[in-house]
Design a protein around this motif. Structure first.
Motif, PDB file in Angstrom:
ATOM      1  N   THR A 182       1.358  37.646  32.265  1.00 53.69           N
ATOM      2  CA  THR A 182       1.439  37.990  33.688  1.00 53.69           C
ATOM      3  C   THR A 182       0.150  37.698  34.446  1.00 53.69           C
ATOM      4  OG1 THR A 182       3.029  39.747  33.121  1.00 53.69           O
ATOM      5  CG2 THR A 182       2.011  39.821  35.316  1.00 53.69           C
ATOM      6  N   ASN A 183      -0.968  38.150  33.925  1.00 54.80           N
ATOM      7  CA  ASN A 183      -2.240  38.021  34.645  1.00 54.80           C
ATOM      8  C   ASN A 183      -2.875  36.641  34.493  1.00 54.80           C
ATOM      9  OD1 ASN A 183      -1.602  40.739  34.682  1.00 54.80           O
ATOM     10  ND2 ASN A 183      -3.724  41.407  34.650  1.00 54.80           N
ATOM     11  N   LEU A 184      -2.695  36.052  33.308  1.00 53.74           N
ATOM     12  CA  LEU A 184      -3.364  34.776  33.042  1.00 53.74           C
ATOM     13  C   LEU A 184      -2.392  33.600  32.955  1.00 53.74           C
ATOM     14  CD1 LEU A 184      -5.877  36.198  30.463  1.00 53.74           C
ATOM     15  CD2 LEU A 184      -6.516  35.072  32.594  1.00 53.74           C
ATOM     16  N   MET A 185      -1.119  33.902  32.989  1.00 56.01           N
ATOM     17  CA  MET A 185      -0.075  32.882  32.956  1.00 56.01           C
ATOM     18  C   MET A 185      -0.247  31.908  31.786  1.00 56.01           C
ATOM     19  SD  MET A 185       0.542  32.100  37.018  1.00 56.01           S
ATOM     20  CE  MET A 185      -1.188  31.880  37.403  1.00 56.01           C
ATOM     21  N   MET A 186      -0.506  32.480  30.623  1.00 57.71           N
ATOM     22  CA  MET A 186      -0.593  31.655  29.416  1.00 57.71           C
ATOM     23  C   MET A 186       0.761  31.003  29.160  1.00 57.71           C
ATOM     24  SD  MET A 186      -1.539  32.767  25.470  1.00 57.71           S
ATOM     25  CE  MET A 186      -3.324  32.565  25.558  1.00 57.71           C
ATOM     26  N   PRO A 187       0.790  29.723  28.847  1.00 59.29           N
ATOM     27  CA  PRO A 187       2.048  29.020  28.582  1.00 59.29           C
ATOM     28  C   PRO A 187       2.828  29.677  27.437  1.00 59.29           C
ATOM     29  CG  PRO A 187       0.266  27.459  28.854  1.00 59.29           C
ATOM     30  CD  PRO A 187      -0.371  28.813  28.779  1.00 59.29           C
ATOM     31  N   GLU A 188       4.145  29.637  27.536  1.00 57.23           N
ATOM     32  CA  GLU A 188       4.982  30.273  26.531  1.00 57.23           C
ATOM     33  C   GLU A 188       4.741  29.705  25.134  1.00 57.23           C
ATOM     34  OE1 GLU A 188       7.001  32.896  26.593  1.00 57.23           O
ATOM     35  OE2 GLU A 188       6.353  33.250  28.652  1.00 57.23           O
ATOM     36  N   LYS A 189       4.423  28.434  25.061  1.00 55.42           N
ATOM     37  CA  LYS A 189       4.155  27.835  23.757  1.00 55.42           C
ATOM     38  C   LYS A 189       2.945  28.477  23.094  1.00 55.42           C
ATOM     39  CE  LYS A 189       3.474  23.344  21.487  1.00 55.42           C
ATOM     40  NZ  LYS A 189       3.347  21.881  21.685  1.00 55.42           N
ATOM     41  N   GLU A 190       1.933  28.784  23.887  1.00 54.95           N
ATOM     42  CA  GLU A 190       0.744  29.443  23.348  1.00 54.95           C
ATOM     43  C   GLU A 190       1.034  30.917  23.054  1.00 54.95           C
ATOM     44  OE1 GLU A 190      -2.710  28.774  25.751  1.00 54.95           O
ATOM     45  OE2 GLU A 190      -2.325  26.628  25.940  1.00 54.95           O
ATOM     46  N   LEU A 191       1.826  31.536  23.905  1.00 56.85           N
ATOM     47  CA  LEU A 191       2.189  32.933  23.680  1.00 56.85           C
ATOM     48  C   LEU A 191       2.958  33.089  22.368  1.00 56.85           C
ATOM     49  CD1 LEU A 191       3.276  34.174  27.222  1.00 56.85           C
ATOM     50  CD2 LEU A 191       1.387  35.073  25.843  1.00 56.85           C
ATOM     51  N   LYS A 192       3.743  32.079  22.037  1.00 63.23           N
ATOM     52  CA  LYS A 192       4.468  32.112  20.769  1.00 63.23           C
ATOM     53  C   LYS A 192       3.480  32.197  19.611  1.00 63.23           C
ATOM     54  CE  LYS A 192       7.699  29.453  17.910  1.00 63.23           C
ATOM     55  NZ  LYS A 192       8.500  28.202  17.805  1.00 63.23           N
ATOM     56  N   GLY A 193       2.398  31.434  19.702  1.00 59.27           N
ATOM     57  CA  GLY A 193       1.362  31.496  18.666  1.00 59.27           C
ATOM     58  C   GLY A 193       0.688  32.848  18.622  1.00 59.27           C
ATOM     59  N   VAL A 194       0.393  33.405  19.800  1.00 57.07           N
ATOM     60  CA  VAL A 194      -0.218  34.738  19.871  1.00 57.07           C
ATOM     61  C   VAL A 194       0.677  35.765  19.195  1.00 57.07           C
ATOM     62  CG1 VAL A 194      -0.845  36.624  21.422  1.00 57.07           C
ATOM     63  CG2 VAL A 194      -1.583  34.294  21.940  1.00 57.07           C
ATOM     64  N   LYS A 195       1.976  35.705  19.503  1.00 58.60           N
ATOM     65  CA  LYS A 195       2.921  36.656  18.916  1.00 58.60           C
ATOM     66  C   LYS A 195       2.962  36.540  17.403  1.00 58.60           C
ATOM     67  CE  LYS A 195       6.007  36.755  22.953  1.00 58.60           C
ATOM     68  NZ  LYS A 195       7.356  36.372  23.465  1.00 58.60           N
ATOM     69  N   GLN A 196       2.894  35.318  16.902  1.00 53.42           N
ATOM     70  CA  GLN A 196       2.937  35.137  15.451  1.00 53.42           C
ATOM     71  C   GLN A 196       1.691  35.710  14.784  1.00 53.42           C
ATOM     72  OE1 GLN A 196       4.086  31.322  13.885  1.00 53.42           O
ATOM     73  NE2 GLN A 196       5.529  30.926  15.543  1.00 53.42           N
ATOM     74  N   VAL A 197       0.545  35.498  15.399  1.00 51.72           N
ATOM     75  CA  VAL A 197      -0.704  36.040  14.839  1.00 51.72           C
ATOM     76  C   VAL A 197      -0.676  37.565  14.861  1.00 51.72           C
ATOM     77  CG1 VAL A 197      -3.200  36.254  15.187  1.00 51.72           C
ATOM     78  CG2 VAL A 197      -2.090  34.017  15.425  1.00 51.72           C
ATOM     79  N   LEU A 198      -0.266  38.144  15.971  1.00 47.80           N
ATOM     80  CA  LEU A 198      -0.262  39.601  16.095  1.00 47.80           C
ATOM     81  C   LEU A 198       0.828  40.242  15.239  1.00 47.80           C
ATOM     82  CD1 LEU A 198      -1.025  40.114  19.901  1.00 47.80           C
ATOM     83  CD2 LEU A 198      -2.591  40.054  17.948  1.00 47.80           C
ATOM     84  N   SER A 199       1.958  39.570  15.099  1.00 47.56           N
ATOM     85  CA  SER A 199       3.023  40.090  14.234  1.00 47.56           C
ATOM     86  C   SER A 199       2.569  40.095  12.781  1.00 47.56           C
ATOM     87  CB  SER A 199       4.296  39.245  14.383  1.00 47.56           C
ATOM     88  OG  SER A 199       4.839  39.371  15.680  1.00 47.56           O
ATOM     89  N   ALA A 200       1.857  39.048  12.390  1.00 45.71           N
ATOM     90  CA  ALA A 200       1.327  38.984  11.022  1.00 45.71           C
ATOM     91  C   ALA A 200       0.321  40.112  10.790  1.00 45.71           C
ATOM     92  CB  ALA A 200       0.671  37.626  10.778  1.00 45.71           C
TER      93      ALA A 200
END
Length: 231
Positions: A182-200
């Motif tokens: 929302t605040n930084l408008m990170m692309p969804e493709k990058e957010l997918k990577g963030v989610k994978q790292v945090l889920s791990a």
């Protein structure tokens, strides 16, 4: 001798396997997305300061510490400590980890209930977790079932602490993803990577909780054997 080498150790095997898998998985995800540079054009330290200022948290410091995947927020001194693997890095993995730790700082500032409870339990658990094993082992050495039961009771605080930690970690990750999107408008493709790292990373906490529960079951099993032998 029976305590250290009894067959009840088998109870812990599922937790040990999950813990090893979780550690390997978080390392693999972090390494993978450490090679993906974010289009946000920010280092971990810059992201941390931006998120803190956006949340109105001007009394929280950001420091760099040596290491990897040892980033954390210290609520006592209000310091976000970022590892050398994230502080000056602009990768998707680094930004995800940093955003998660800032999520903890925001939780603290907003008095997020589970975090308040966890912080309150922390000094109690640090004492009872060590004392529980001392009493438990002493109970076996001196054939004292009362000491064994007290040890089990004290160890239960570690279970409670682990269970409370889970929503704290999940919420910090959700806050991180929301801010990045929302605040930084990170692309969804990058957010997918963030989610994978945090889920791990979250899986390591799940593994820790499972291990604590299995350890408690093992203690109860051994206490039952002791009680049966006394009868």
């Amino acid at each position: 001798m029976v305590f250290f080498f009894d067959p009840s150790f088998i109870i812990l095997i599922p937790g040990i396997i999950l813990a090893l898998m979780a550690q390997a998985y978080v390392q693999e995800r972090f390494n993978k997305y450490s090679r993906v540079i974010s289009t946000l054009g920010m280092t971990g330290a810059e992201l941390a300061k931006f998120m803190l200022e956006s949340a109105g948290l001007y009394d929280v410091k950001v420091e760099m510490i040596p290491g990897k995947l040892n980033d954390h927020y210290d609520p006592r001194s209000k310091v976000v400590r970022l590892s050398s693997a994230t502080y000056n890095k602009a990768s998707v993995a680094a930004l995800g980890v940093v955003a998660h730790e800032i999520g903890h700082a925001i939780q603290h500032a907003r008095n997020y209930a589970p975090l308040v409870v966890r912080n309150g339990l922390a000094p109690v658990v640090s004492l009872t977790s060590n004392l529980s094993w001392i009493l438990f082992i002493a109970g076996f050495l001196f054939f004292n079932i009362a000491l064994i039961r007290i040890g089990i009771f004290l160890f239960a605080f570690a279970i409670i602490f682990s269970l409370i930690t889970l929503p704290v970690e999940f919420d910090a990750s959700n806050r991180a993803i929301k801010i990045l999107r929302t605040n930084l408008m990170m692309p969804e493709k990058e957010l997918k990577g963030v989610k994978q790292v945090l889920s791990a990373a979250a899986l390591t906490y799940v593994a820790g909780t499972l291990m604590a529960i299995l350890q408690l079951l093992r203690m109860l099993f051994l206490a039952g054997l002791m009680g049966g032998n006394r009868d």
